[in-house]
Design a protein around this motif. Sequence first.
Motif, PDB file in Angstrom:
ATOM      1  N   ASN A  57       0.832  -1.206   0.000  1.00  0.00           N
ATOM      2  CA  ASN A  57       0.000   0.000   0.000  1.00  0.00           C
ATOM      3  C   ASN A  57       0.865   1.255   0.000  1.00  0.00           C
ATOM      4  OD1 ASN A  57      -2.859   1.065   0.361  1.00  0.00           O
ATOM      5  ND2 ASN A  57      -1.830   2.070   2.057  1.00  0.00           N
ATOM      6  N   LEU A  58       1.981   1.215   0.743  1.00  0.00           N
ATOM      7  CA  LEU A  58       2.892   2.357   0.773  1.00  0.00           C
ATOM      8  C   LEU A  58       3.528   2.576  -0.592  1.00  0.00           C
ATOM      9  CD1 LEU A  58       4.209   4.543   2.490  1.00  0.00           C
ATOM     10  CD2 LEU A  58       5.962   2.886   3.167  1.00  0.00           C
ATOM     11  N   TYR A 100      -0.239  12.336   2.152  1.00  0.00           N
ATOM     12  CA  TYR A 100      -0.830  12.035   3.450  1.00  0.00           C
ATOM     13  C   TYR A 100      -1.221  10.561   3.569  1.00  0.00           C
ATOM     14  CZ  TYR A 100      -0.542  16.942   4.418  1.00  0.00           C
ATOM     15  OH  TYR A 100      -0.037  18.199   4.641  1.00  0.00           O
ATOM     16  N   GLY A 101      -1.445   9.911   2.446  1.00  0.00           N
ATOM     17  CA  GLY A 101      -1.627   8.470   2.479  1.00  0.00           C
ATOM     18  C   GLY A 101      -0.358   7.772   2.917  1.00  0.00           C
ATOM     19  N   SER A 102       0.806   8.271   2.477  1.00  0.00           N
ATOM     20  CA  SER A 102       2.090   7.722   2.925  1.00  0.00           C
ATOM     21  C   SER A 102       2.268   7.928   4.425  1.00  0.00           C
ATOM     22  CB  SER A 102       3.238   8.386   2.159  1.00  0.00           C
ATOM     23  OG  SER A 102       3.183   8.091   0.784  1.00  0.00           O
ATOM     24  N   ILE A 103       1.904   9.111   4.907  1.00  0.00           N
ATOM     25  CA  ILE A 103       2.033   9.414   6.332  1.00  0.00           C
ATOM     26  C   ILE A 103       1.225   8.419   7.161  1.00  0.00           C
ATOM     27  CG2 ILE A 103       1.314  11.079   8.100  1.00  0.00           C
ATOM     28  CD1 ILE A 103       2.236  13.305   6.235  1.00  0.00           C
ATOM     29  N   TYR A 104      -0.022   8.191   6.765  1.00  0.00           N
ATOM     30  CA  TYR A 104      -0.869   7.308   7.558  1.00  0.00           C
ATOM     31  C   TYR A 104      -0.516   5.835   7.371  1.00  0.00           C
ATOM     32  CZ  TYR A 104      -3.968  10.568   9.838  1.00  0.00           C
ATOM     33  OH  TYR A 104      -4.472  11.537  10.688  1.00  0.00           O
ATOM     34  N   THR A 105       0.004   5.469   6.214  1.00  0.00           N
ATOM     35  CA  THR A 105       0.422   4.083   6.025  1.00  0.00           C
ATOM     36  C   THR A 105       1.642   3.764   6.878  1.00  0.00           C
ATOM     37  OG1 THR A 105      -0.437   4.097   3.754  1.00  0.00           O
ATOM     38  CG2 THR A 105       1.100   2.345   4.339  1.00  0.00           C
ATOM     39  N   ILE A 106       2.606   4.688   6.932  1.00  0.00           N
ATOM     40  CA  ILE A 106       3.773   4.497   7.792  1.00  0.00           C
ATOM     41  C   ILE A 106       3.335   4.402   9.251  1.00  0.00           C
ATOM     42  CG2 ILE A 106       5.898   5.575   8.632  1.00  0.00           C
ATOM     43  CD1 ILE A 106       6.257   6.799   5.857  1.00  0.00           C
ATOM     44  N   THR A 107       2.350   5.207   9.630  1.00  0.00           N
ATOM     45  CA  THR A 107       1.824   5.147  10.988  1.00  0.00           C
ATOM     46  C   THR A 107       1.175   3.798  11.268  1.00  0.00           C
ATOM     47  OG1 THR A 107       1.398   7.548  10.891  1.00  0.00           O
ATOM     48  CG2 THR A 107       0.330   6.298  12.653  1.00  0.00           C
ATOM     49  N   ALA A 131      -7.451  -7.863   8.180  1.00  0.00           N
ATOM     50  CA  ALA A 131      -7.520  -6.616   8.929  1.00  0.00           C
ATOM     51  C   ALA A 131      -6.578  -5.568   8.341  1.00  0.00           C
ATOM     52  CB  ALA A 131      -7.178  -6.868  10.393  1.00  0.00           C
ATOM     53  N   ALA A 132      -5.389  -5.991   7.913  1.00  0.00           N
ATOM     54  CA  ALA A 132      -4.448  -5.066   7.292  1.00  0.00           C
ATOM     55  C   ALA A 132      -5.006  -4.508   5.980  1.00  0.00           C
ATOM     56  CB  ALA A 132      -3.111  -5.763   7.041  1.00  0.00           C
ATOM     57  N   LEU A 133      -5.616  -5.386   5.187  1.00  0.00           N
ATOM     58  CA  LEU A 133      -6.214  -4.933   3.923  1.00  0.00           C
ATOM     59  C   LEU A 133      -7.356  -3.951   4.184  1.00  0.00           C
ATOM     60  CD1 LEU A 133      -6.327  -5.171   0.846  1.00  0.00           C
ATOM     61  CD2 LEU A 133      -7.857  -7.135   1.128  1.00  0.00           C
ATOM     62  N   GLY A 134      -8.193  -4.261   5.185  1.00  0.00           N
ATOM     63  CA  GLY A 134      -9.284  -3.357   5.532  1.00  0.00           C
ATOM     64  C   GLY A 134      -8.780  -2.002   6.000  1.00  0.00           C
ATOM     65  N   THR A 135      -7.681  -2.003   6.760  1.00  0.00           N
ATOM     66  CA  THR A 135      -7.095  -0.742   7.215  1.00  0.00           C
ATOM     67  C   THR A 135      -6.579   0.084   6.053  1.00  0.00           C
ATOM     68  OG1 THR A 135      -6.447  -1.799   9.300  1.00  0.00           O
ATOM     69  CG2 THR A 135      -5.343   0.254   8.716  1.00  0.00           C
ATOM     70  N   CYS A 136      -5.946  -0.575   5.081  1.00  0.00           N
ATOM     71  CA  CYS A 136      -5.429   0.137   3.905  1.00  0.00           C
ATOM     72  C   CYS A 136      -6.573   0.747   3.091  1.00  0.00           C
ATOM     73  CB  CYS A 136      -4.605  -0.815   3.039  1.00  0.00           C
ATOM     74  SG  CYS A 136      -3.044  -1.339   3.794  1.00  0.00           S
ATOM     75  N   VAL A 137      -7.655  -0.003   2.939  1.00  0.00           N
ATOM     76  CA  VAL A 137      -8.815   0.532   2.217  1.00  0.00           C
ATOM     77  C   VAL A 137      -9.375   1.744   2.957  1.00  0.00           C
ATOM     78  CG1 VAL A 137     -11.187   0.036   1.498  1.00  0.00           C
ATOM     79  CG2 VAL A 137      -9.397  -1.671   1.140  1.00  0.00           C
ATOM     80  N   ALA A 138      -9.438   1.650   4.289  1.00  0.00           N
ATOM     81  CA  ALA A 138      -9.937   2.774   5.090  1.00  0.00           C
ATOM     82  C   ALA A 138      -9.054   4.005   4.926  1.00  0.00           C
ATOM     83  CB  ALA A 138     -10.018   2.361   6.561  1.00  0.00           C
ATOM     84  N   VAL A 139      -7.735   3.800   4.846  1.00  0.00           N
ATOM     85  CA  VAL A 139      -6.814   4.920   4.639  1.00  0.00           C
ATOM     86  C   VAL A 139      -7.090   5.598   3.296  1.00  0.00           C
ATOM     87  CG1 VAL A 139      -4.393   5.535   4.225  1.00  0.00           C
ATOM     88  CG2 VAL A 139      -4.996   4.041   6.143  1.00  0.00           C
ATOM     89  N   TRP A 140      -7.296   4.799   2.246  1.00  0.00           N
ATOM     90  CA  TRP A 140      -7.595   5.364   0.925  1.00  0.00           C
ATOM     91  C   TRP A 140      -8.885   6.170   0.946  1.00  0.00           C
ATOM     92  CZ3 TRP A 140      -4.902   5.739  -3.554  1.00  0.00           C
ATOM     93  CH2 TRP A 140      -3.733   4.985  -3.669  1.00  0.00           C
TER      94      TRP A 140
END
Length: 310
Positions: A57-58, A100-107, A131-140
């Motif tokens: 995702n990053l 900002y997607g990079s910022i939140y993915t690193i977080t 759960a990781a995939l769901g988190t990445c979708v939520a970030v997008w």
Amino acid sequence: MTTLNCSFVEVDHLMKYLELVFYVPIFLLGVVLNVLALLLFCVFLSKWTEATIYMTNLVFMDLLLLFPLPFKMHAASNKWAAHHRGFCSFLESLYFVGMYGSIYTITCISVDRWLAICYPFRAKRLRSPAAALGTCVAVWVAMVAAISPIYGFREAIDGDFHCFHGFSKKAWRPAVIVCLEVLGFLWPALVLVCCSTQTIWTLDRSGQQSPKSRACVRVIYSSLFAFLAPFTPSHLAILLQFLVHQGVIQDCKTKTRVSLFLQMAMCLSNITCCLDAVCYYFIAREVRSPKRVRSLRLTVTERLRSTSEM
């Protein structure tokens, strides 16, 4: 550009050349490193773990940040026709979604590692590839929703304009800048630093000084560096430019310095696309040795348990 008899012509002229110096190597190196990383995670690493999902995702966030750079370089020295205003806003939105997607993915990577090392039993319930995939979708989804107001940050005036420059006063409203600084940088930075510090402390407390532990610490430090080095100066510069727009900074010489600092800091923030490659390297080594990771978690858990029972 002039504002209240304060000329920024020299700054704009200097940045035409500095942006080429910054952006050309960043774009070329960033594309190469991120494409190689994408091949590594999608082709050569057969198992999709939480780490590979977050890092993939990053990679996509970094590529999204890199895509507008050629247009940004062109816009630095060329005005665009008025009918390209919509396309310009689209490119600007891609740029900020990637940043900002990079910022939140690193977080998210830091939180995931903190959970795995500091709370291994709870992590068995909370951590999973799904759960990781769901988190990445939520970030997008969150990034697209948060950046969508950028389409209203350009004044609807006729005539040629410079893309990526000259946002309207709407973009510098206190509510916008507070959200940008607090939610876009300070909150993720606080979470990253706290999680990283506690993870390193947990590893030290366990007394585990093996190569596995040292490799984990290197990943943590590389993530911290990839976050703080590019994004701290840029958000400090945004804050200073906000003070200029609010009339707090009025001296013309100071205004030109702030303008130069802002543009240079925004240029340097793109280096995150290359710094993330350090994280890719350490994460890839960790993913290729899942037994070592499990062994590290078990050792840390056993040492912490024995310490608490003393």
